[in-house]
Scaffold this active site. Structure first.
Site, mmCIF file in Angstrom:
data_model
loop_
_atom_site.group_PDB
_atom_site.id
_atom_site.type_symbol
_atom_site.label_atom_id
_atom_site.label_comp_id
_atom_site.label_asym_id
_atom_site.label_seq_id
_atom_site.Cartn_x
_atom_site.Cartn_y
_atom_site.Cartn_z
ATOM 1 N N PHE A 115 0.827 -1.210 0.000
ATOM 2 C CA PHE A 115 0.000 0.000 0.000
ATOM 3 C C PHE A 115 0.862 1.262 0.000
ATOM 4 O O PHE A 115 1.854 1.346 0.725
ATOM 5 C CB PHE A 115 -0.906 -0.036 1.232
ATOM 6 C CG PHE A 115 -1.889 1.098 1.345
ATOM 7 C CD1 PHE A 115 -2.699 1.463 0.285
ATOM 8 C CD2 PHE A 115 -2.016 1.787 2.539
ATOM 9 C CE1 PHE A 115 -3.620 2.495 0.407
ATOM 10 C CE2 PHE A 115 -2.933 2.817 2.688
ATOM 11 C CZ PHE A 115 -3.743 3.174 1.619
ATOM 12 N N SER A 194 3.804 -6.680 2.716
ATOM 13 C CA SER A 194 2.523 -6.144 3.170
ATOM 14 C C SER A 194 1.382 -6.615 2.270
ATOM 15 O O SER A 194 1.137 -7.811 2.159
ATOM 16 C CB SER A 194 2.619 -4.611 3.242
ATOM 17 O OG SER A 194 1.535 -4.086 3.971
ATOM 18 N N LEU A 195 0.670 -5.707 1.590
ATOM 19 C CA LEU A 195 -0.365 -6.136 0.645
ATOM 20 C C LEU A 195 0.238 -6.966 -0.483
ATOM 21 O O LEU A 195 -0.429 -7.845 -1.045
ATOM 22 C CB LEU A 195 -1.086 -4.924 0.055
ATOM 23 C CG LEU A 195 -2.141 -4.228 0.910
ATOM 24 C CD1 LEU A 195 -2.848 -3.143 0.101
ATOM 25 C CD2 LEU A 195 -3.151 -5.205 1.480
ATOM 26 N N ASP A 222 6.085 -9.457 6.267
ATOM 27 C CA ASP A 222 5.096 -8.838 7.142
ATOM 28 C C ASP A 222 3.770 -8.643 6.422
ATOM 29 O O ASP A 222 3.323 -7.505 6.187
ATOM 30 C CB ASP A 222 5.611 -7.497 7.684
ATOM 31 C CG ASP A 222 5.043 -7.183 9.065
ATOM 32 O OD1 ASP A 222 4.820 -8.129 9.829
ATOM 33 O OD2 ASP A 222 4.826 -5.996 9.370
ATOM 34 N N HIS A 308 7.318 -2.338 10.380
ATOM 35 C CA HIS A 308 6.679 -2.955 9.210
ATOM 36 C C HIS A 308 7.660 -3.059 8.054
ATOM 37 O O HIS A 308 7.693 -4.067 7.339
ATOM 38 C CB HIS A 308 5.465 -2.113 8.815
ATOM 39 C CG HIS A 308 4.556 -2.749 7.816
ATOM 40 N ND1 HIS A 308 4.145 -4.063 7.898
ATOM 41 C CD2 HIS A 308 3.966 -2.248 6.696
ATOM 42 C CE1 HIS A 308 3.331 -4.337 6.890
ATOM 43 N NE2 HIS A 308 3.217 -3.259 6.137
#
Length: 527
Positions: A115, A194-195, A222, A308
């Site tokens: 993102f 992430s995404l 993550d 993150h």
């Protein structure tokens, strides 16, 4: 619903602050009642996308993916021959793929951002270069999945977009497979942050469903938690999406604590460095209110994104690490810190975190010790800055119960340790405890402590007693005696080197405050 909506709003607000970006025209809101009630939307060859269950589970809002042309997905191909200027490919442009001169021998690496990110970011370039620099990778191709136009706010829209980007990428990989005449996809490794981790999962799922092909490996860095935690496997990345799925959890905390990563174990192997929630060097130091307004963005960005983002920093370093980057299987991080999991055997597997985990997993699998239907959960400790890699030592300290120690009495302080190897190379100094501790004669203490690797196991130890007087704590007052501690012995067990030594102070002498004491194995003969 109010709590979910508030969490979503906070996520969007924080992430926009981090990236200093405004929403663009990619956001499409329902224009009428019929569009709002539409439950499925199809995009030709890429298939149909539903808004019904399970896509509504644990999600405060729900979107369709934007049309493929709106996403502007590109695949930037890098090799050792073209590191700076990539060849830009598209999913269905088979002619350009045919003329790309991509080496069919591979290996093939796909990297996807998350993102508010893009394929042009420095971390992506650093990871691509590290993969191309790896010994034996002279025929490798790194393909960056750049979907930056689809990664913009609102977050729920970006979540929907990765479903389509995953399907598009599956078609792209199938075209590569056909054009290059490949036997399988065992040589394909998809790395997503992430995404991007869930995007990799959608790609892997689509390859199996539509083309009966299975990716060799997916690495989730993550994986994003909002909209994915506590959902069925169809909605998120899981170990069925590739032959091997490894996960690095670096920010597994609730969203209201600025946590963006998943806490659930979802891979064949799940790594939780430093417990997997807050990474060293990422804690707020309390100075945010003291900085100028112009620095507010950098402080906010560091606070909410540091842990993150650490996942892709750790993975990049793991490609060519400065030390083994070993992680150990244990029932919990607390048990690991207490030194309860220090043997690499059938009870506790030891697997290097990151790039080289698959080769170790295969060895465990070949011995019939790895159940592909279960998760292997591993823990490790890292540094707060580059290089992150540390080696682990189980330290067992015994405070002497001798007459001299009892006469001296208990003391409050911290014990600092420096390891010295056979070449007299020294590790960094590490405290056994983060805060001062009350030590009594006869006490035992066991801890797992990470040190900078010198290349060899220790042969001796430099020990220092750090003593701080507290006016309000009488136990720290030493009016007539020198602050010191009588250590009987210190046992040091190396995880990575599989060695163990016991060292003692010379002639049972105390460790005096702020003076380094040399402790060696040969001195233990006097105790």
């Amino acid at each position: 619903m109010h709590n979910k909506t508030s969490a979503t709003l906070m996520l969007q607000t924080i992430m926009v602050l981090m990236d200093k970006q405004n929403s663009t025209d990619v956001t499409l809101f329902p224009m009428n009642f019929n569009e709002e009630m539409e439950m499925e939307r199809c995009y030709g060859i890429y298939g149909c996308f539903s808004k019904a269950y399970p896509w509504t589970e644990n999600r405060p809002d729900n979107y369709f993916p934007l049309p493929p042309d709106s996403l502007g997905v590109r695949y930037a191909a890098f090799t050792r021959r073209n590191r700076k200027i990539p060849l830009l490919l598209q999913a269905l442009d088979t002619e350009k793929i045919e003329n790309s001169n991509i080496d069919p021998m591979g290996p093939f690496y796909f990297i996807s951002h998350g993102f508010l990110d893009g394929g042009h970011k420095v971390w992506v370039q650093n990871m691509a270069n590290a993969l191309l620099n790896l010994e034996g990778n002279d025929r490798a191709t790194v393909l960056v999945v750049d979907w930056r136009r689809g990664s913009q706010p609102p977050y729920g829209q970006a979540v929907a977009n990765i479903r389509l980007v995953g399907a598009m990428t599956a078609h792209f990989i199938h075209n590569l497979y056909d054009i290059l005449g490949l036997p399988n996809l065992d040589n394909f490794h998809f790395i997503g942050h992430s995404l991007g981790a869930h995007l990799a999962g959608y790609c892997g799922h689509n390859l199996q469903k539509q083309f009966n092909l299975k990716l060799g490996r997916i690495t989730g860095l993550d994986p994003a938690a909002p909209y994915f935690s506590n959902t069925v496997t169809l909605v998120r990345l899981d170990r069925s999406d590739a032959k091997f799925v490894d996960i690095i959890h670096s920010n597994a905390m609730p969203l209201y604590f600025s946590g963006f990563g998943m806490s659930e174990a979802i891979g064949h192997v799940d790594f939780y460095p430093n417990g997997g929630s807050i990474q060293p060097g990422c804690k707020s130091d309390g100075t945010q209110n003291q900085v100028k307004d112009s620095d507010m963005y950098s402080q906010m960005s560091k606070f909410v994104s540091c842990s993150h983002e650490r996942s892709y920093e750790l993975f990049t370093e793991s490609i060519a690490p400065s030390c083994p980057f070993m992680a150990m299987q244990c029932k919990s991080y607390e048990a690991f810190l207490a030194g309860n999991c220090t043997t690499c055997d059938g009870k506790h597997y030891c697997i290097p975190m990151g790039y080289h985990s698959y080769s170790f997993y295969k060895k465990i699998q070949a011995r019939g010790l790895a159940d592909p239907k279960s998760h292997i959960i591993l823990y490790s400790m890292t540094a707060s800055s580059k290089p992150y890699c540390k080696v682990h030592y189980k330290l067992t300290l015994k405070v002497s119960n001798s007459t001299e120690s009892r006469v001296h009495g208990p003391d409050v302080g911290r014990i600092s340790i420096v390891l010295v190897d056979k070449n007299n190379s020294k590790s960094d100094a590490k405290f056994i405890d983060d805060e001062q501790k009350y030590y009594k004669p006869g006490d035992f203490e066991t801890k797992m402590v990470p040190f900078k690797d010198t290349g060899y196991p220790p042969m001796s130890v430099l020990v220092e007693w750090k003593y701080e007087t507290n006016l309000f704590n009488p136990m720290t007052w030493r009016l007539l005696k020198s602050p010191s501690i009588y250590i009987e012995h210190l046992k040091i067990s190396s995880i990575e080197y599989d060695t163990e030594i016991t060292v003692c102070p010379k002639l049972k002498k105390p460790v005096v405050a702020n003076l380094q004491t040399v402790m060696k194995t040969k001195y233990c003969g006097f105790t």
